[in-house]
Structures are given as C-alpha cells and as structure tokens.
Scaffold this motif. Sequence first.
Motif, PDB file in Angstrom:
ATOM      1  N   SER A 677      47.326  41.956  30.134  1.00 60.33           N
ATOM      2  CA  SER A 677      48.227  40.975  30.745  1.00 60.33           C
ATOM      3  C   SER A 677      48.029  39.619  30.095  1.00 60.33           C
ATOM      4  CB  SER A 677      47.943  40.874  32.252  1.00 60.33           C
ATOM      5  OG  SER A 677      48.672  39.823  32.833  1.00 60.33           O
ATOM      6  N   GLU A 678      49.083  38.829  30.068  1.00 61.79           N
ATOM      7  CA  GLU A 678      48.998  37.478  29.528  1.00 61.79           C
ATOM      8  C   GLU A 678      48.594  36.471  30.595  1.00 61.79           C
ATOM      9  OE1 GLU A 678      52.674  36.537  27.654  1.00 61.79           O
ATOM     10  OE2 GLU A 678      52.434  38.017  26.053  1.00 61.79           O
ATOM     11  N   THR A 679      48.475  36.909  31.817  1.00 60.65           N
ATOM     12  CA  THR A 679      48.107  36.008  32.912  1.00 60.65           C
ATOM     13  C   THR A 679      46.802  36.473  33.556  1.00 60.65           C
ATOM     14  OG1 THR A 679      49.396  37.295  34.491  1.00 60.65           O
ATOM     15  CG2 THR A 679      50.526  35.490  33.370  1.00 60.65           C
ATOM     16  N   ASP A 680      46.251  35.620  34.398  1.00 59.32           N
ATOM     17  CA  ASP A 680      45.050  35.987  35.140  1.00 59.32           C
ATOM     18  C   ASP A 680      45.382  37.105  36.133  1.00 59.32           C
ATOM     19  OD1 ASP A 680      43.920  33.950  33.765  1.00 59.32           O
ATOM     20  OD2 ASP A 680      43.852  32.548  35.450  1.00 59.32           O
ATOM     21  N   THR A 681      44.447  38.012  36.315  1.00 65.13           N
ATOM     22  CA  THR A 681      44.667  39.154  37.194  1.00 65.13           C
ATOM     23  C   THR A 681      43.527  39.268  38.191  1.00 65.13           C
ATOM     24  OG1 THR A 681      45.787  40.346  35.413  1.00 65.13           O
ATOM     25  CG2 THR A 681      45.057  41.649  37.307  1.00 65.13           C
ATOM     26  N   TRP A 682      43.893  39.494  39.464  1.00 64.64           N
ATOM     27  CA  TRP A 682      42.911  39.726  40.520  1.00 64.64           C
ATOM     28  C   TRP A 682      42.795  41.220  40.784  1.00 64.64           C
ATOM     29  CZ3 TRP A 682      39.750  36.234  42.762  1.00 64.64           C
ATOM     30  CH2 TRP A 682      40.061  34.878  42.623  1.00 64.64           C
ATOM     31  N   PHE A 683      41.545  41.670  40.974  1.00 63.30           N
ATOM     32  CA  PHE A 683      41.286  43.049  41.353  1.00 63.30           C
ATOM     33  C   PHE A 683      40.504  43.078  42.658  1.00 63.30           C
ATOM     34  CE2 PHE A 683      41.619  43.246  36.695  1.00 63.30           C
ATOM     35  CZ  PHE A 683      42.526  44.280  36.536  1.00 63.30           C
ATOM     36  N   MET A 684      40.536  44.249  43.331  1.00 63.92           N
ATOM     37  CA  MET A 684      39.712  44.439  44.526  1.00 63.92           C
ATOM     38  C   MET A 684      39.193  45.867  44.524  1.00 63.92           C
ATOM     39  SD  MET A 684      42.775  44.431  47.359  1.00 63.92           S
ATOM     40  CE  MET A 684      44.274  45.397  47.123  1.00 63.92           C
ATOM     41  N   LEU A 685      38.068  46.071  45.211  1.00 66.48           N
ATOM     42  CA  LEU A 685      37.485  47.402  45.313  1.00 66.48           C
ATOM     43  C   LEU A 685      37.856  48.027  46.651  1.00 66.48           C
ATOM     44  CD1 LEU A 685      33.869  46.933  43.870  1.00 66.48           C
ATOM     45  CD2 LEU A 685      35.941  47.642  42.687  1.00 66.48           C
ATOM     46  N   ASP A 686      38.313  49.287  46.610  1.00 66.46           N
ATOM     47  CA  ASP A 686      38.588  49.987  47.859  1.00 66.46           C
ATOM     48  C   ASP A 686      37.333  50.711  48.341  1.00 66.46           C
ATOM     49  OD1 ASP A 686      38.326  52.304  46.358  1.00 66.46           O
ATOM     50  OD2 ASP A 686      40.473  52.728  46.286  1.00 66.46           O
ATOM     51  N   ARG A 687      37.438  51.436  49.431  1.00 64.39           N
ATOM     52  CA  ARG A 687      36.259  52.034  50.062  1.00 64.39           C
ATOM     53  C   ARG A 687      35.602  53.105  49.213  1.00 64.39           C
ATOM     54  NH1 ARG A 687      38.570  54.387  55.504  1.00 64.39           N
ATOM     55  NH2 ARG A 687      36.368  54.877  55.792  1.00 64.39           N
ATOM     56  N   ALA A 688      36.339  53.653  48.240  1.00 71.48           N
ATOM     57  CA  ALA A 688      35.767  54.639  47.334  1.00 71.48           C
ATOM     58  C   ALA A 688      35.213  53.999  46.063  1.00 71.48           C
ATOM     59  CB  ALA A 688      36.815  55.686  46.972  1.00 71.48           C
ATOM     60  N   GLY A 689      35.268  52.656  45.998  1.00 71.11           N
ATOM     61  CA  GLY A 689      34.823  51.974  44.792  1.00 71.11           C
ATOM     62  C   GLY A 689      35.893  51.899  43.730  1.00 71.11           C
ATOM     63  N   GLY A 690      37.107  52.346  44.067  1.00 70.61           N
ATOM     64  CA  GLY A 690      38.204  52.294  43.112  1.00 70.61           C
ATOM     65  C   GLY A 690      38.707  50.873  42.909  1.00 70.61           C
ATOM     66  N   VAL A 691      39.232  50.609  41.718  1.00 70.38           N
ATOM     67  CA  VAL A 691      39.702  49.277  41.361  1.00 70.38           C
ATOM     68  C   VAL A 691      41.209  49.207  41.556  1.00 70.38           C
ATOM     69  CG1 VAL A 691      39.845  47.552  39.541  1.00 70.38           C
ATOM     70  CG2 VAL A 691      37.823  49.027  39.699  1.00 70.38           C
ATOM     71  N   LEU A 692      41.657  48.260  42.379  1.00 66.94           N
ATOM     72  CA  LEU A 692      43.078  48.066  42.657  1.00 66.94           C
ATOM     73  C   LEU A 692      43.484  46.648  42.261  1.00 66.94           C
ATOM     74  CD1 LEU A 692      43.199  49.582  46.270  1.00 66.94           C
ATOM     75  CD2 LEU A 692      43.668  50.773  44.120  1.00 66.94           C
ATOM     76  N   VAL A 693      44.717  46.482  41.823  1.00 69.13           N
ATOM     77  CA  VAL A 693      45.248  45.148  41.567  1.00 69.13           C
ATOM     78  C   VAL A 693      45.542  44.473  42.903  1.00 69.13           C
ATOM     79  CG1 VAL A 693      47.133  43.825  40.524  1.00 69.13           C
ATOM     80  CG2 VAL A 693      46.210  45.815  39.340  1.00 69.13           C
ATOM     81  N   TRP A 694      45.198  43.190  42.999  1.00 71.63           N
ATOM     82  CA  TRP A 694      45.353  42.429  44.251  1.00 71.63           C
ATOM     83  C   TRP A 694      46.262  41.242  43.989  1.00 71.63           C
ATOM     84  CZ3 TRP A 694      41.511  38.269  46.103  1.00 71.63           C
ATOM     85  CH2 TRP A 694      41.839  37.830  47.389  1.00 71.63           C
ATOM     86  N   ASP A 695      47.137  40.940  44.960  1.00 76.16           N
ATOM     87  CA  ASP A 695      48.077  39.831  44.802  1.00 76.16           C
ATOM     88  C   ASP A 695      47.478  38.472  45.148  1.00 76.16           C
ATOM     89  OD1 ASP A 695      47.873  39.912  47.556  1.00 76.16           O
ATOM     90  OD2 ASP A 695      49.984  40.445  47.906  1.00 76.16           O
ATOM     91  N   GLY A 696      46.197  38.437  45.567  1.00 76.24           N
ATOM     92  CA  GLY A 696      45.553  37.165  45.892  1.00 76.24           C
ATOM     93  C   GLY A 696      45.746  36.713  47.321  1.00 76.24           C
ATOM     94  N   ASN A 697      46.552  37.435  48.109  1.00 79.11           N
ATOM     95  CA  ASN A 697      46.784  37.084  49.515  1.00 79.11           C
ATOM     96  C   ASN A 697      45.632  37.631  50.352  1.00 79.11           C
ATOM     97  OD1 ASN A 697      47.625  36.776  52.146  1.00 79.11           O
ATOM     98  ND2 ASN A 697      49.707  37.490  51.781  1.00 79.11           N
ATOM     99  N   PRO A 698      44.868  36.747  51.050  1.00 77.19           N
ATOM    100  CA  PRO A 698      43.725  37.236  51.843  1.00 77.19           C
ATOM    101  C   PRO A 698      44.103  38.322  52.834  1.00 77.19           C
ATOM    102  CG  PRO A 698      43.662  34.849  51.660  1.00 77.19           C
ATOM    103  CD  PRO A 698      44.976  35.285  51.079  1.00 77.19           C
TER     104      PRO A 698
END
Length: 755
Positions: A677-698
């Motif tokens: 991506s050309e922009t900054d990207t947020w990720f989050m971990l789910d309960r299985a430790g999987g990596v998901l893209v996050w929109d930054g909304n708490p």
Amino acid sequence: MKLTSVKQMFLVACLFLATTLETQAEVRRVDEAYFSSTVRGEIGADDTVDTVANQYIVKFKPGGEAVMPVKEALMRLPSINALLLTGETPIDTDAVEYIEPNYVLKADLTPNDPDFSKLWGLESIGLIPTWDTINGSEILIAVIDSGIDYNHPDLAANMWTNPGEIPGNGIDDDGNGYIDDVYGFDFANGDGDPADDYFHGTHCAGTIAAVGNNGTGMVGVNWTAKLMALKFLDKSGFGDTAHAISAIHYAVQKGAKILSNSWGGSGEKALKDAIRQAQEEKGVLFVAAAGNSTANTDMFPHYPSSYDLDNIISVAAIDRNNALGTFSNYGPISVDLAAPGVDIYSTVPVSLGSYVSQEGTSMATPHVTGVAALVWAANPTFTYQQVKDRILSSVDPVPSLSGKTATGGKLNAYRAVIGDSKPPDELRRPPVASCSASGSGMTVTFDGSKSRDTNEGGYLTRYLWTFANQADTTPATGDKMTTEFQTPGTYVVTLTVTDNDNLTGEAKCNVTVPWQEEENYLGSPPLRADFNAEEGASVVGEVGTPPAEKCESGISKCTWTVCKQTPTGCNPDGTLYGECKFSQVFNSEGTYKITPMLTCNDGKTITKSDREVRVLPSIGGGFAGGISVNGDSYKTYVAQQLTDTVDVVGEIKPILAHVNQLVDIVVYALYPQYPTSETDTWFMLDRAGGVLVWDGNPANVVAFKPQVPLTSPHLVTMYKGQFVLPGHLLVYFGYRLPDGTLVNSNNPIDITINQ
C-alpha cells in the motif's frame, strides 16, 4: 543585551537538532527565540494543535519591563508580565522567561435537538431542597465565554454592572483601560459591548443564575448571583490564549470570586500562570469544563481544566441516567467530578429563540459554578479551597464514574451547601469484590480478603463462593476458601460480597488445574521473584522437603548467584544469597539468571538449573512491554532481521476500578506505508492470532482475548515467531471495558524489520 525577534527565537531549537549554532547574532526575532532550547527548555513544539498565525505570548522576567517592546505589542498581559507580539518583533532574549504560541481555544459544547424535559439537571443534583435553605447570593461570577445577552428577560436583573462606568459616553470613566465596559468587556472584538453573538455564553449564564421566581422562563442554580459578561470567544465559538488571559485579569481586578470557563484546548505556561495569579492575588475559584473528546485527560490533557492547580475544579458531563456523557472527557486524576451535561435546557439570545437545550461539558460546568456560589453564600468566611473541598467531598457516588473522575461521583448541591457529607441510603455504592488464587496440584486456595466496602461507615457482612462449571461443589463462605478439584480443567469461581446495606459486589477467578507454579518470572518493575532451591519452582510458604535422590543426607545450605544478561554475556552482580528460599525485588529492566546450588550434609554439592527473571521496560500510563529478539532482553525499540525469532509481550497494570472487570484484550499495530500500500495501514489481531486490516475506529477493533477478568498485573503475550515482511511496525495493546471505553498503551513498541 542581545536583541532578537520572536520568530527567530522560535526557530533556533530546530537548528540545534541539526547542527551546532554559531555565535548568536545581536538581533533575534520572537519566533526564532520561541524555538530556542535555552529559552524554551523542556517545552516542545507541537504541530498538531491550532495556534493564531504569527502571534506569540512573551513573558518577561522580573525586572525585564525596561526592555519590553510595548509599542510593538498587539496586547499587554499585565497579570503575568507578558506581551502578545508578532513573530518579527525584536526582543532582548536575556529578559525573557518563556515564549509560547497564542493557542486557539474553543467552546466545549456538543449541540443536540431540544426535545427533552426541562431542567432535569437541577433535580438530579439535589438542588430543589437546597433552595429551602438558600436560593441565591450576591456573589460575583465572571462568565468567560462568548458573551451574554444582558437584555434577556431571564438574565437582565442578575447582570453585574460596572459602578465606575457611565454607559455610552466613549470614556474610560474608571481608568481601567477599557471604554464603556458596563457589563464586562468584549476581548474578541476589542470593545465594551460583551453581547453574545454565538449563544454559548448565554446558555451557560442561564444555568448559573437565570432569575428565580420571576414568572418567566427557567430558573438558574443561583437565583440572584451577579453575572459579569467577559467575551473572548467569537461568533463561531473560537478564541485564543491571549484574550482568555486578559478576560481572567479583568475578572480578578473587578472582584469576581468565581470564574466559569466552558472552553478549552491546548496550552503551555501563560494561561496556567494567569489562573495561578488569580488564586494567589484574590483567592479566585476557577471552574472549568473537562472537554468533549471522549479522551482520558490524564493521558491527553485538555487545558485549562487539566492544569494541576488548587483553585481549578474540572467538570465532566453525565446524562439523566447518571451515565458519563458519550462525548465527555474523563480522568481519574485530572477530572474532579461530573454534573448534568446532556439535554440541558437554558437561555440563549432572544434573537435565537430565548431558550434551547444543549449538551456538553460546557453545560455541566455552570451547574458546579452555581453551586459554588451557593456554598460561598452559605459560608461567607470560606476560602476558595474550602469551597472546592466541600463540593468534592459531598458528591453522590456513581458507579459509572468510578475510575473516571477523582471523586467517582456527581455534584450534590444539597450536601455541598448544607454540609452533610453522608450519602442517602439509595445513593450508597455497592462493595468492591476482589478474588485471587494460589494452589498446588488439584488444590486451590481462593482469597477474597482484599474485597472492601467503599461507603463511609460501611463494612462487609458476607462472602459467598460459587462454582460455574463444577456441579458437585457447594457454595462456600468466608473471605478465604480452599477446594480440591476432582477433574483437571479450567474453572470459573465467583465471589459475591454483601455489605451492611445489603448491597452486593461480584468478582470472578479463572483457574486451571492441576495448578502449575511458574519456573520463571516475567513482568514490569518492581518485580518480586520467589524461588525454592529444593523444589526448583516458585513457592508460597515454608521451604519444602528436598527430594531424597538429590541430597540424601539432607541440605546443609543453599547458595544463589544472580547475573544480568548483556550482549557480551551474563555478568554476575557479585552477591551470594545463603538461604534456601530466594526472594528479591528487581527494579531495573533486563534479563536476570538466578542459579541455585545445594550443599548437602555429606559435602556433596548440586548445581540446579537456572531460573530466569525477565523485567519489562515501562512504556508509560500503567503499561510495560517490549520485544525480545533471539532470547535477548525485552526492549521497547529494536532493529532486527527478518530471520530473527521474536517474542512480543506486554503487561497492563490497570487502575483499581478496572481490576476484575471482564474486558476484551486488544492488540493492534500501525505499519507505515505497508509494502502493498502507498498509505499507512492499521492491523489488529483476532482471538486466533490472525492478522486483520483495521479501519482505525476504536469501536471496530476486535478482541484478541475476549471477556477475560482483568488482573493486576495482566500479562499479554502478543506474538512469538518470525515476521514475514520487512518494514517499520508500531505495536499497541490495551483493553476494552464493558461500557466500550478503550484503554490502551499511549506509546508503541517500535520495531524495525530489515530484509
């Protein structure tokens, strides 16, 4: 004497970061001086806040008046010995105490439709019975805001008028520097007419002191207080630090005892100096809105409410159900109490309809201001500190405010004015239950002795332990309870405590049996480690009997050595410990190896396996953590190779009010300019430790560990293994409370991953 301009001084610190300065020029500008590390000291420039372009507040040292460029000043601020100057103005840097931008300040208001019951807030704070004792006073209150509609039929009779000024003659009759300042002054436009062209100040004024018992409209908290109109917010609700300071100075000089301030933003020293000066010179009480950013102001300050000054009362907002306003800032240290601030009906300029409902901490603040005036009227010999103490010590405890404000409660007018500090029975707080566990094998001991009742004179009368998923175990009583589980597994045990008012509190313990003692320790300082040389594990209580095959003749003595891991090896600290039970508190981050050696009675020596203590570095705000690369110590910043093996760990030490609550543990990360991506990207971990893209909304962050009892401390193992992509990664973690509030690490674990 060295002359420079404000703007030049402002820029010099940036040059310090890049190169060594040559000999300073004789002439310096204010903006360059602002950035000078020698003048600005520890105060850093902040590009994220709004300031008035090319305007700076310059405070001069005592005795520096002789070289103050008064003729060039945009405004004089005599209360703090300062001037408002443009960046190009030359100044003598030797005479300057500090320089800061002229920050933009705004009204702390969240608009809403006016479709609710009127004046519910006055009943909520117990004001109605208070009026049977006292309903008004002649206390002078300065409303520092957007002005007041001083001709409003519900306000006109309570407007202060300047006895030394003749209206409309164009002359400064009282010689205070302000022409025709009859009702106050308009600092936003520089004239003597503080009429409200926004609505905000008039709304606040109505809550404080709309005229009572006049058969018109509404009634304020204080029926007869005198309102001074000091306008520094413009018709859009914005102002700046310099004009706010001028308004404070005016109010103090004219004898106002209470200043009501429903506005805020950023700030440094100048505004704080002005408020402190008001307290030191005249004993003025400063009531301030906590702000409307849904932020913890202990971590993200909102000024002026977050200044640590004795004369400030910081006010959050609650709704009619005693819930913290969805917009309201909070802070168990920086916010004092809450008051009604949702759907508040009050006056607005007649041209805008005379009355309307609004919400915000702006609306909560005048409730406190009005009650402060009643307290002072009922106790005329009180100091500002006694008025503040009376208000804060007499709050109604509210569960939703526990851990959100310093008092954990909302304003109670009746007890503040009358002086009765004991809450009515229906307002007493439930007790707080606390559960911890320790054990051996299938036997676990549960401890509820740290449970407590938080009401004055309250005490616990009963402890009840219940088991959610073990049918053959009957409930037990007592503050401690030991049970032997029959089947290995994980169990949820609930402690319910009851107090002398028959109110109950609840806490849960999750335990897994067989009970496993930790061989090593991991956590933040101060970290206490307890090891038993005979058993090879951490223990509680007396030293156990050594295994016969290890020291058949019995133990003569135990010796421990301690060393700290470094890049060149493990360096012993030179200390030997001669007891079989090892106990030490580690206060410095790092990895420590603890090696026990047993000496038997027959002279045989046995060196046992190393124990390990890994102390995490602090990352602020009750959080600790770091990343360990290839088994090295944990650090908050590393540069590593893609092939390295890592362990990312965090630790949370929550505030007491959050302990034992069921929370969601969350982990998320910022990957600036992620490779795809050309922009900054947020990720989050789910309960299985999987990596998901996050929109930054708490509100949209998923739970890494959902619905777990929050312990103190609480360890979070985030990731073990190897990263799959190079780049720069900023890792954050925290927890989400049942009400949706997200509490997170303010600072990240900073990881650079090289190819």
